[in-house]
Enzyme design. Structure first.
Site, PDB file in Angstrom:
ATOM      1  N   HIS A 164      -3.733  -9.603  15.428  1.00 42.79           N
ATOM      2  CA  HIS A 164      -3.995  -7.889  14.339  1.00 42.79           C
ATOM      3  C   HIS A 164      -5.129  -8.465  13.758  1.00 42.79           C
ATOM      4  O   HIS A 164      -5.384 -10.239  12.427  1.00 42.79           O
ATOM      5  CB  HIS A 164      -2.626  -7.491  14.020  1.00 42.79           C
ATOM      6  CG  HIS A 164      -2.961  -6.467  13.205  1.00 42.79           C
ATOM      7  ND1 HIS A 164      -3.939  -5.660  13.311  1.00 42.79           N
ATOM      8  CD2 HIS A 164      -1.663  -5.709  12.680  1.00 42.79           C
ATOM      9  CE1 HIS A 164      -3.628  -4.625  12.692  1.00 42.79           C
ATOM     10  NE2 HIS A 164      -2.743  -4.627  11.837  1.00 42.79           N
ATOM     11  N   HIS A 174      -0.551  -2.288  15.365  1.00 42.30           N
ATOM     12  CA  HIS A 174      -0.278  -0.973  14.424  1.00 42.30           C
ATOM     13  C   HIS A 174      -2.101  -0.308  13.835  1.00 42.30           C
ATOM     14  O   HIS A 174      -1.909   1.050  13.385  1.00 42.30           O
ATOM     15  CB  HIS A 174       0.145  -1.272  13.184  1.00 42.30           C
ATOM     16  CG  HIS A 174      -0.410  -0.461  11.544  1.00 42.30           C
ATOM     17  ND1 HIS A 174      -0.867  -1.108  10.767  1.00 42.30           N
ATOM     18  CD2 HIS A 174      -0.227   0.619  10.956  1.00 42.30           C
ATOM     19  CE1 HIS A 174      -1.138  -0.476  10.022  1.00 42.30           C
ATOM     20  NE2 HIS A 174      -0.443   0.042   9.890  1.00 42.30           N
ATOM     21  N   HIS A 208       6.177 -10.181  10.441  1.00 40.37           N
ATOM     22  CA  HIS A 208       6.963  -9.730   9.318  1.00 40.37           C
ATOM     23  C   HIS A 208       8.155 -10.205   9.059  1.00 40.37           C
ATOM     24  O   HIS A 208       9.031  -9.436  10.120  1.00 40.37           O
ATOM     25  CB  HIS A 208       6.920  -8.300   8.403  1.00 40.37           C
ATOM     26  CG  HIS A 208       5.509  -7.585   8.480  1.00 40.37           C
ATOM     27  ND1 HIS A 208       4.549  -8.515   7.470  1.00 40.37           N
ATOM     28  CD2 HIS A 208       4.688  -7.503   8.795  1.00 40.37           C
ATOM     29  CE1 HIS A 208       3.424  -8.199   6.704  1.00 40.37           C
ATOM     30  NE2 HIS A 208       3.077  -7.507   7.475  1.00 40.37           N
ATOM     31  N   GLU A 228      -5.485  -6.792  10.529  1.00 37.53           N
ATOM     32  CA  GLU A 228      -5.375  -6.333   9.733  1.00 37.53           C
ATOM     33  C   GLU A 228      -5.367  -7.359   8.353  1.00 37.53           C
ATOM     34  O   GLU A 228      -4.709  -8.548   8.746  1.00 37.53           O
ATOM     35  CB  GLU A 228      -4.334  -5.589   9.431  1.00 37.53           C
ATOM     36  CG  GLU A 228      -3.980  -4.677   8.093  1.00 37.53           C
ATOM     37  CD  GLU A 228      -3.007  -3.784   7.488  1.00 37.53           C
ATOM     38  OE1 GLU A 228      -1.954  -3.417   8.524  1.00 37.53           O
ATOM     39  OE2 GLU A 228      -3.021  -2.788   6.875  1.00 37.53           O
ATOM     40  N   ASP A 254       2.946  -6.567  14.230  1.00 40.82           N
ATOM     41  CA  ASP A 254       3.757  -5.399  13.470  1.00 40.82           C
ATOM     42  C   ASP A 254       5.067  -5.480  13.856  1.00 40.82           C
ATOM     43  O   ASP A 254       5.764  -4.248  13.237  1.00 40.82           O
ATOM     44  CB  ASP A 254       2.751  -4.741  13.688  1.00 40.82           C
ATOM     45  CG  ASP A 254       2.007  -5.279  11.628  1.00 40.82           C
ATOM     46  OD1 ASP A 254       2.429  -5.965  10.772  1.00 40.82           O
ATOM     47  OD2 ASP A 254       0.837  -4.203  11.748  1.00 40.82           O
ATOM     48  N   TYR A 297      10.496   0.199   7.929  1.00 39.68           N
ATOM     49  CA  TYR A 297       8.936  -0.590   8.733  1.00 39.68           C
ATOM     50  C   TYR A 297       8.937   0.493   9.487  1.00 39.68           C
ATOM     51  O   TYR A 297       7.412   0.636   8.999  1.00 39.68           O
ATOM     52  CB  TYR A 297      10.055  -2.169   9.090  1.00 39.68           C
ATOM     53  CG  TYR A 297       8.042  -3.055   9.087  1.00 39.68           C
ATOM     54  CD1 TYR A 297       7.755  -3.278   8.053  1.00 39.68           C
ATOM     55  CD2 TYR A 297       7.694  -2.599  10.188  1.00 39.68           C
ATOM     56  CE1 TYR A 297       6.019  -3.768   8.477  1.00 39.68           C
ATOM     57  CE2 TYR A 297       6.087  -3.060  10.797  1.00 39.68           C
ATOM     58  CZ  TYR A 297       5.698  -3.885   9.506  1.00 39.68           C
ATOM     59  OH  TYR A 297       4.507  -4.409   9.889  1.00 39.68           O
ATOM     60  N   ASP A 305      -3.208  -8.639   5.841  1.00 44.01           N
ATOM     61  CA  ASP A 305      -2.341  -9.813   6.071  1.00 44.01           C
ATOM     62  C   ASP A 305      -1.754 -10.954   7.331  1.00 44.01           C
ATOM     63  O   ASP A 305      -0.717 -10.937   6.722  1.00 44.01           O
ATOM     64  CB  ASP A 305      -0.420  -8.386   6.078  1.00 44.01           C
ATOM     65  CG  ASP A 305      -0.614  -7.607   6.316  1.00 44.01           C
ATOM     66  OD1 ASP A 305      -2.026  -7.413   6.884  1.00 44.01           O
ATOM     67  OD2 ASP A 305       0.027  -7.063   6.890  1.00 44.01           O
ATOM     68  N   HIS A 335       0.803  -1.122  -0.244  1.00 38.04           N
ATOM     69  CA  HIS A 335      -0.230   0.202  -0.273  1.00 38.04           C
ATOM     70  C   HIS A 335       0.626   1.634   0.217  1.00 38.04           C
ATOM     71  O   HIS A 335       0.654   1.974   1.036  1.00 38.04           O
ATOM     72  CB  HIS A 335      -1.203  -0.244   0.874  1.00 38.04           C
ATOM     73  CG  HIS A 335      -0.143  -0.570   2.230  1.00 38.04           C
ATOM     74  ND1 HIS A 335       0.105   0.472   3.383  1.00 38.04           N
ATOM     75  CD2 HIS A 335      -1.351  -1.417   3.667  1.00 38.04           C
ATOM     76  CE1 HIS A 335       0.279  -0.263   4.207  1.00 38.04           C
ATOM     77  NE2 HIS A 335      -1.022  -1.171   4.272  1.00 38.04           N
TER      78      HIS A 335
END
Ligand code: FEO
Length: 381
Positions: A79, A143, A221, A81, A162, A190, A83, A25
């Site tokens: 989380h 995040h 990640h 989100e 994250d 990051y 991903d 993004h």
């Protein structure tokens, strides 16, 4: 078939490698990315986080190399989100697993995927599953509002989601197996591009992580930290403290080369004062590659020729992106060439003033940069 990778006794990495992704993004991911999911087996089977939906099959294959997906009893979602939550519903449907998340996480997961067997957890809550005991620590805004980290007490593994992540795809999953310079540079990038706007909340998460003295930090990640935990903590200490270096980042676009000449003259003045100078022509440098430098720079200089009485689209996109990430405490210079009415410098100042930064001065020229007045830079120390 894709294989799970062991990280401790009965603990496996079952994530996915997105080695082709180059934009996350708007964040340029030159080294690709991973979506890390973890499987804990024994008397009971636990999945911690999942992967982007399009990588569901890869994760299921890795899980199947250890156990049947139907055996998963518990899913811990740190989380919501996309991903990290993209394959949770599929696993829950196959296994009937209970899903543990913060109250905000449950709300978001329900909104995204519909009903599952949800259990909301609160700060400090613990959960014993087979031989494992988990402690949940909400880390809102690191995040999203729903975030938490999960600490597995037996192996002292912090599943940090994250936090402490890096966009870095590698078949080597441990920090000791790749260059520390690369993993820390990607962790810094990051931080600056993902969680910098939430520095106070990241600081709290950092302090909580340190207090647990983890032996392993397993983020969602990039590489898993085992050998260089002190280094990643030190990096986060620096970034969350707002520590500044004697550095000027000069970001600009140029139409006929005149704004670039001004950039070089401003840069020469900074160099004369002993400052490190980083030049970035937005025609060739990606804005996400600049944010780590801007985060620790004292000075930001932004230049644009006037186009249609305003700034160039590349500069507008940069300013929009950078102001949203809220790099701490910057002093700025606005500059640019113009033909008749001008407008770009005023626009740059309006955006940076609104973001709360301190103006050092501005410098423009009509067409050609001759006899520029940089006297306002005399007082810069
Ligand atoms: Fe990697 Fe905020 O998700």
């Amino acid at each position: 078939m894709m294989q799970a990778k062991k990280i401790a006794k009965n603990v496996y990495w079952v994530g996915a490698e997105d080695f082709n992704v180059r934009s996350f993004h708007g964040y340029k991911t030159g080294r690709g990315a991973t979506y890390n999911a973890y499987l804990l087996t024994g008397e009971k089977t636990v999945l911690i986080d999942s992967v982007k939906k399009t990588f569901t099959d890869e994760m299921l294959q890795r899980i199947s190399s250890v156990t049947d997906v139907k055996n998963i009893d518990i899913i811990i979602s740190n989380h919501a989100e996309f991903d990290h939550s993209g394959a949770i519903k599929t696993v829950a449907d196959i296994s009937g697993a209970q899903v543990y998340a913060t109250a905000a996480g449950v709300k978001t997961l329900k909104n995204l995927y519909g009903d599952m067997d949800f259990h909301a957890v609160a700060a400090g809550e613990t959960l014993s599953v087979g031989e494992f005991e988990f402690a949940f620590l909400p880390t809102p805004m690191v995040h999203w509002p729903d975030n938490m980290v999960t600490f597995e007490k037996k192996n002292k593994i912090l599943f940090s989601n994250d936090a402490f992540g890096q966009h870095l795809s590698s078949s080597n999953i441990f920090d000791a197996e790749i260059s520390l310079e690369i993993s820390l540079a990607e962790a810094k990038k990051y931080y600056a591009n993902i969680v910098m706007p939430f520095a106070p909340q990241v600081k709290k998460a950092l302090d909580a992580a340190k207090s647990l003295s983890p032996a392993i930090i397993a983020p969602s990640h990039g590489v898993i930290w085992t050998k260089h935990i002190k280094d990643i903590f030190a990096l986060y200490d620096d970034m969350t403290s707002g520590k500044k270096l004697d550095k000027a980042v000069i970001v600009y676009d140029t139409m006929w080369g005149n704004t670039e000449i001004i950039a070089k003259q401003i840069g020469a003045e900074f160099e004369r004062k002993g400052k490190q100078v980083i030049y970035a022509n937005l025609q060739t440098v990606d804005r996400s590659d600049l944010m780590a430098d801007i985060a620790e720079a004292k000075f930001l200089c932004v230049g644009s020729p006037t186009l249609n009485a305003t700034i160039m689209p590349s500069v507008a996109a940069f300013l929009n992106y950078a102001a949203g990430l809220k790099p701490p405490a910057l002093s700025y210079i606005a500059f640019g060439s113009y033909g008749w009415g001008g407008g770009a410098i005023k626009q740059i100042c309006e955006i940076l003033d609104k973001a709360g930064y301190t103006k050092l001065g501005e410098v423009g020229c009509i067409y050609r940069p001759e006899n520029l007045n940089l006297d306002f830079m005399d007082g810069i120390e």
